[in-house]
Design a protein around this motif. Structure first.
Motif, PDB file in Angstrom:
ATOM      1  N   GLY A  89       0.792  -1.222   0.000  1.00 22.18           N
ATOM      2  CA  GLY A  89       0.000   0.000   0.000  1.00 22.18           C
ATOM      3  C   GLY A  89       0.820   1.264   0.000  1.00 22.18           C
ATOM      4  O   GLY A  89       0.271   2.368  -0.136  1.00 22.18           O
ATOM      5  N   GLU A  90       2.135   1.148   0.147  1.00 24.85           N
ATOM      6  CA  GLU A  90       2.991   2.324   0.197  1.00 24.85           C
ATOM      7  C   GLU A  90       3.372   2.770  -1.220  1.00 24.85           C
ATOM      8  O   GLU A  90       3.596   1.961  -2.116  1.00 24.85           O
ATOM      9  CB  GLU A  90       4.259   2.002   0.995  1.00 24.85           C
ATOM     10  N   THR A  91       3.423   4.097  -1.427  1.00 23.43           N
ATOM     11  CA  THR A  91       3.817   4.683  -2.711  1.00 23.43           C
ATOM     12  C   THR A  91       5.093   5.482  -2.523  1.00 23.43           C
ATOM     13  O   THR A  91       5.210   6.268  -1.584  1.00 23.43           O
ATOM     14  CB  THR A  91       2.720   5.595  -3.271  1.00 23.43           C
ATOM     15  N   ARG A  92       6.050   5.281  -3.427  1.00 21.52           N
ATOM     16  CA  ARG A  92       7.295   6.039  -3.403  1.00 21.52           C
ATOM     17  C   ARG A  92       7.509   6.729  -4.751  1.00 21.52           C
ATOM     18  O   ARG A  92       7.110   6.210  -5.799  1.00 21.52           O
ATOM     19  CB  ARG A  92       8.489   5.127  -3.119  1.00 21.52           C
ATOM     20  N   THR A  93       8.133   7.871  -4.685  1.00 27.79           N
ATOM     21  CA  THR A  93       8.509   8.584  -5.911  1.00 27.79           C
ATOM     22  C   THR A  93      10.024   8.478  -6.066  1.00 27.79           C
ATOM     23  O   THR A  93      10.775   8.854  -5.149  1.00 27.79           O
ATOM     24  CB  THR A  93       8.093  10.059  -5.862  1.00 27.79           C
ATOM     25  N   PRO A 114       3.615 -11.117 -14.145  1.00 29.22           N
ATOM     26  CA  PRO A 114       2.667 -10.768 -13.070  1.00 29.22           C
ATOM     27  C   PRO A 114       2.824  -9.302 -12.695  1.00 29.22           C
ATOM     28  O   PRO A 114       3.920  -8.836 -12.413  1.00 29.22           O
ATOM     29  CB  PRO A 114       3.072 -11.690 -11.917  1.00 29.22           C
ATOM     30  N   LYS A 115       1.725  -8.565 -12.759  1.00 37.69           N
ATOM     31  CA  LYS A 115       1.817  -7.144 -12.469  1.00 37.69           C
ATOM     32  C   LYS A 115       0.907  -6.722 -11.323  1.00 37.69           C
ATOM     33  O   LYS A 115       0.693  -5.530 -11.091  1.00 37.69           O
ATOM     34  CB  LYS A 115       1.464  -6.334 -13.723  1.00 37.69           C
ATOM     35  N   ASP A 116       0.331  -7.735 -10.622  1.00 34.72           N
ATOM     36  CA  ASP A 116      -0.501  -7.348  -9.490  1.00 34.72           C
ATOM     37  C   ASP A 116       0.327  -7.040  -8.254  1.00 34.72           C
ATOM     38  O   ASP A 116      -0.200  -6.682  -7.214  1.00 34.72           O
ATOM     39  CB  ASP A 116      -1.519  -8.442  -9.171  1.00 34.72           C
ATOM     40  N   PHE A 117       1.655  -7.171  -8.332  1.00 29.65           N
ATOM     41  CA  PHE A 117       2.557  -6.782  -7.258  1.00 29.65           C
ATOM     42  C   PHE A 117       2.568  -5.264  -7.071  1.00 29.65           C
ATOM     43  O   PHE A 117       2.639  -4.766  -5.957  1.00 29.65           O
ATOM     44  CB  PHE A 117       3.996  -7.212  -7.555  1.00 29.65           C
ATOM     45  N   TYR A 118       2.533  -4.522  -8.193  1.00 27.42           N
ATOM     46  CA  TYR A 118       2.909  -3.117  -8.141  1.00 27.42           C
ATOM     47  C   TYR A 118       2.178  -2.321  -9.210  1.00 27.42           C
ATOM     48  O   TYR A 118       1.636  -2.866 -10.179  1.00 27.42           O
ATOM     49  CB  TYR A 118       4.422  -2.969  -8.361  1.00 27.42           C
ATOM     50  N   GLU A 119       2.194  -1.006  -9.035  1.00 30.09           N
ATOM     51  CA  GLU A 119       1.688  -0.063 -10.023  1.00 30.09           C
ATOM     52  C   GLU A 119       2.762   1.002 -10.248  1.00 30.09           C
ATOM     53  O   GLU A 119       3.367   1.501  -9.296  1.00 30.09           O
ATOM     54  CB  GLU A 119       0.400   0.606  -9.544  1.00 30.09           C
ATOM     55  N   VAL A 120       3.002   1.335 -11.500  1.00 32.44           N
ATOM     56  CA  VAL A 120       4.049   2.291 -11.852  1.00 32.44           C
ATOM     57  C   VAL A 120       3.443   3.364 -12.748  1.00 32.44           C
ATOM     58  O   VAL A 120       2.668   3.066 -13.663  1.00 32.44           O
ATOM     59  CB  VAL A 120       5.226   1.604 -12.579  1.00 32.44           C
ATOM     60  N   GLN A 121       3.811   4.620 -12.510  1.00 34.66           N
ATOM     61  CA  GLN A 121       3.279   5.702 -13.344  1.00 34.66           C
ATOM     62  C   GLN A 121       4.236   6.883 -13.335  1.00 34.66           C
ATOM     63  O   GLN A 121       4.816   7.235 -12.296  1.00 34.66           O
ATOM     64  CB  GLN A 121       1.914   6.159 -12.819  1.00 34.66           C
ATOM     65  N   GLY A 122       4.421   7.487 -14.511  1.00 32.62           N
ATOM     66  CA  GLY A 122       5.249   8.686 -14.612  1.00 32.62           C
ATOM     67  C   GLY A 122       5.136   9.287 -16.006  1.00 32.62           C
ATOM     68  O   GLY A 122       4.936   8.570 -16.989  1.00 32.62           O
ATOM     69  N   ILE A 178       5.840   4.603  -7.617  1.00 34.33           N
ATOM     70  CA  ILE A 178       5.738   3.148  -7.559  1.00 34.33           C
ATOM     71  C   ILE A 178       4.937   2.785  -6.309  1.00 34.33           C
ATOM     72  O   ILE A 178       5.234   3.267  -5.208  1.00 34.33           O
ATOM     73  CB  ILE A 178       7.123   2.489  -7.499  1.00 34.33           C
ATOM     74  N   LYS A 179       3.944   1.948  -6.487  1.00 34.49           N
ATOM     75  CA  LYS A 179       3.108   1.509  -5.368  1.00 34.49           C
ATOM     76  C   LYS A 179       3.119  -0.006  -5.294  1.00 34.49           C
ATOM     77  O   LYS A 179       2.900  -0.681  -6.303  1.00 34.49           O
ATOM     78  CB  LYS A 179       1.682   2.016  -5.536  1.00 34.49           C
ATOM     79  N   LEU A 180       3.373  -0.554  -4.089  1.00 33.03           N
ATOM     80  CA  LEU A 180       3.315  -1.996  -3.882  1.00 33.03           C
ATOM     81  C   LEU A 180       1.876  -2.368  -3.533  1.00 33.03           C
ATOM     82  O   LEU A 180       1.311  -1.870  -2.555  1.00 33.03           O
ATOM     83  CB  LEU A 180       4.261  -2.422  -2.758  1.00 33.03           C
ATOM     84  N   VAL A 181       1.274  -3.240  -4.350  1.00 30.82           N
ATOM     85  CA  VAL A 181      -0.145  -3.568  -4.208  1.00 30.82           C
ATOM     86  C   VAL A 181      -0.364  -4.695  -3.208  1.00 30.82           C
ATOM     87  O   VAL A 181      -1.309  -4.673  -2.410  1.00 30.82           O
ATOM     88  CB  VAL A 181      -0.736  -3.929  -5.581  1.00 30.82           C
ATOM     89  N   LYS A 202      14.300  -2.166  -9.557  1.00 35.40           N
ATOM     90  CA  LYS A 202      14.385  -3.186  -8.508  1.00 35.40           C
ATOM     91  C   LYS A 202      13.566  -2.749  -7.279  1.00 35.40           C
ATOM     92  O   LYS A 202      13.707  -1.621  -6.796  1.00 35.40           O
ATOM     93  CB  LYS A 202      15.850  -3.399  -8.100  1.00 35.40           C
ATOM     94  N   LEU A 203      12.712  -3.665  -6.804  1.00 31.54           N
ATOM     95  CA  LEU A 203      11.879  -3.398  -5.642  1.00 31.54           C
ATOM     96  C   LEU A 203      12.147  -4.468  -4.561  1.00 31.54           C
ATOM     97  O   LEU A 203      12.513  -5.605  -4.871  1.00 31.54           O
ATOM     98  CB  LEU A 203      10.404  -3.403  -6.014  1.00 31.54           C
ATOM     99  N   ARG A 204      11.907  -4.060  -3.287  1.00 31.15           N
ATOM    100  CA  ARG A 204      12.038  -5.015  -2.164  1.00 31.15           C
ATOM    101  C   ARG A 204      10.815  -4.866  -1.246  1.00 31.15           C
ATOM    102  O   ARG A 204      10.480  -3.768  -0.809  1.00 31.15           O
ATOM    103  CB  ARG A 204      13.302  -4.736  -1.371  1.00 31.15           C
ATOM    104  N   TYR A 205      10.185  -6.017  -1.028  1.00 26.65           N
ATOM    105  CA  TYR A 205       9.030  -6.016  -0.108  1.00 26.65           C
ATOM    106  C   TYR A 205       9.518  -5.973   1.329  1.00 26.65           C
ATOM    107  O   TYR A 205      10.373  -6.744   1.722  1.00 26.65           O
ATOM    108  CB  TYR A 205       8.167  -7.276  -0.346  1.00 26.65           C
ATOM    109  N   VAL A 206       8.939  -5.028   2.083  1.00 24.79           N
ATOM    110  CA  VAL A 206       9.269  -4.903   3.500  1.00 24.79           C
ATOM    111  C   VAL A 206       8.014  -5.269   4.315  1.00 24.79           C
ATOM    112  O   VAL A 206       6.977  -4.599   4.160  1.00 24.79           O
ATOM    113  CB  VAL A 206       9.727  -3.477   3.858  1.00 24.79           C
ATOM    114  N   PRO A 207       8.067  -6.327   5.117  1.00 26.17           N
ATOM    115  CA  PRO A 207       6.882  -6.700   5.895  1.00 26.17           C
ATOM    116  C   PRO A 207       6.441  -5.606   6.860  1.00 26.17           C
ATOM    117  O   PRO A 207       7.261  -4.810   7.324  1.00 26.17           O
ATOM    118  CB  PRO A 207       7.347  -7.975   6.636  1.00 26.17           C
TER     119      PRO A 207
END
Length: 430
Positions: free
Chosen positions: A332-336, A365-373, A388-391, A425-430
């Motif tokens: 649910g977190e979004t980063r720029t 598989p793209k249900d992990f994340y959303e990207v926009q720019g 970038i948002k982790l879904v 590159k993305l990393r999931y943080v619990p």
């Protein structure tokens, strides 16, 4: 243009106006009752490649008139030589031209001197004012390939017409006047200021292919071979779009300089500075919708020759990159993040306008994340903010570190015809 003495016309006695020939007999008004006989006293052929040639100095292969002789610089008049009046159409007097009586014909060879290529016939036409509103006639121009111009029926009351006929591909010219289908009474027709325009025999060549990057200048070596020794003058250039050979407004390539001066026969070389715009799609000369590939060369406003430019636009390479270290995200977190945009080799006027999104490839598989720019980038490159948002969290067996695949498109600089992709590159943080 220098010329020797005027055309001398020798006439025979002509019979009085009689019945017109049957227009359906297939003889094309050859069986008329007034015939001219040409002799060696006529001047030799002298059509030259340096522009406008008056017909007064050219040898007529055939000269016929139905009532009285063909008059030079006078109206038809009656049966005598020189009994016509000043050439007059709708109140305007003219000093140069031919006065004839329909049915009539003047035929000329278009074989010019010094490799002249005769390309255009011009004149003004009408029934002379000496017949008032009477008479009717049809003016026609014929070449080897058939009829090139037809005025339709004109009468003494008709407005003066302009004749402008393309002669390319023709070796002879016939100036014909028919009686309009109602007999030849009062059919006194005038050819005012008849001229033939000829151009020099010039060919042009360039390399088969010249590769130039989008939004940059390149150079095309142009070689001109002039076979007309007497031609000394300026040639001008225009670029025509390939899919419409006379569509100069739609040309996709610019060339400089726009002209060159030739001084007689020989070979002349010139470097054309050529600019390909950023919106010109990459392609090859085999793709007619991609390339402006015809250089058209003129002399005095008339086309002399044309040559395929063979310009092949090369794509500006637009790359997107991110730091090697993965970006940590919670569900649910979004980063720029700042994407680095590189442009190679770089244009002269503009950079791209980018649209970045999640890669639509169904195999990824793209249900992990959303990207926009999106946004514009300077021509020398720069950075672009991307969100970038982790879904969701990775499922069992899926890694916490993964590459988020991106797709991007661009405006201003036309994209090459393949999919544009990148990754972050993305990393999931619990």
């Amino acid at each position: 243009m220098n010329r020797s003495g005027p055309l001398v016309i020798l006439t025979l006695a002509l019979t009085a106006c009689g019945a017109s020939p049957d227009p359906t007999d297939g003889r094309n008004y050859d069986a008329i009752d007034g015939t001219w006989t040409l002799t060696d006293r006529l001047t030799p052929q002298s059509l030259t490649p340096d522009g406008v040639n008056t017909l007064y100095y050219e040898r007529a292969l055939t000269a016929t008139s139905a009532w009285g002789p063909i008059e030079v610089d006078r109206s038809n008049g009656e049966q005598g030589i020189g009994d016509g009046k000043t050439l007059t159409l709708n109140g305007v007097k003219y000093t140069k031209g031919y006065g004839v009586h329909a049915p009539s014909e003047l035929k000329y060879s278009l074989a010019g001197t010094d490799h002249a290529k005769c390309v255009r016939f011009k004149a003004q036409i009408g029934l002379d004012d000496e017949v008032g509103n009477k008479g009717s006639a049809v003016f026609q121009i014929w070449g080897d390939t058939g009829k090139l111009f037809d005025s339709g029926v004109m009468t003494g009351a008709s407005a003066t017409r302009q004749v402008n006929v393309n002669l390319r591909g023709q070796t002879t010219l016939r100036m014909v006047v028919t009686d309009g289908g109602n007999g030849k009474s009062f059919d006194h027709a005038d050819w005012i200021n008849p001229t033939i325009t000829c151009v020099p025999d010039i060919t042009a060549s360039v390399p088969e292919t010249t590769e130039i990057y989008q939004d940059t200048h390149g150079t095309i070596p142009l070689t001109l071979t002039n076979r007309s020794a007497s031609f000394k003058g300026d040639l001008t250039y225009k670029v025509s779009a390939y899919e419409d050979e006379d569509n100069f407004a739609g040309a996709r390539v610019e060339v400089e300089p726009k002209s060159i001066r030739l001084n007689g026969a020989g070979v002349t070389s010139q470097a054309l500075s050529t600019y390909v715009g950023p919106d010109i799609a990459p392609g090859t000369i085999s793709d007619p919708h991609q390339l402006p590939d015809t250089l058209v060369i003129f002399s005095g406003g008339e086309e002399v020759t044309r040559v395929l430019l063979g310009v092949s636009p090369l794509a500006q390479f637009v790359g997107i990159s991110f730091p090697d270290e993965p970006f940590a995200l919670r569900v649910g977190e979004t980063r720029t993040v700042q994407a680095k945009i590189s442009i190679e080799p770089g244009g002269e006027t503009t950079g791209p306008e980018l649209y970045i999104s999640t890669n639509p490839d169904p195999a990824v598989p793209k249900d992990f994340y959303e990207v926009q720019g999106s946004g514009e980038v300077p021509k020398e490159g720069g950075t672009l903010p991307v969100t970038i948002k982790l879904v969701r969290a990775p499922n069992s067996g899926e890694p916490n570190d993964f590459d988020a695949l991106l797709a991007y498109s661009q405006n201003k600089i036309t994209s090459p015809p393949y999919k544009l992709t990148s990754s972050v590159k993305l990393r999931y943080v619990p």
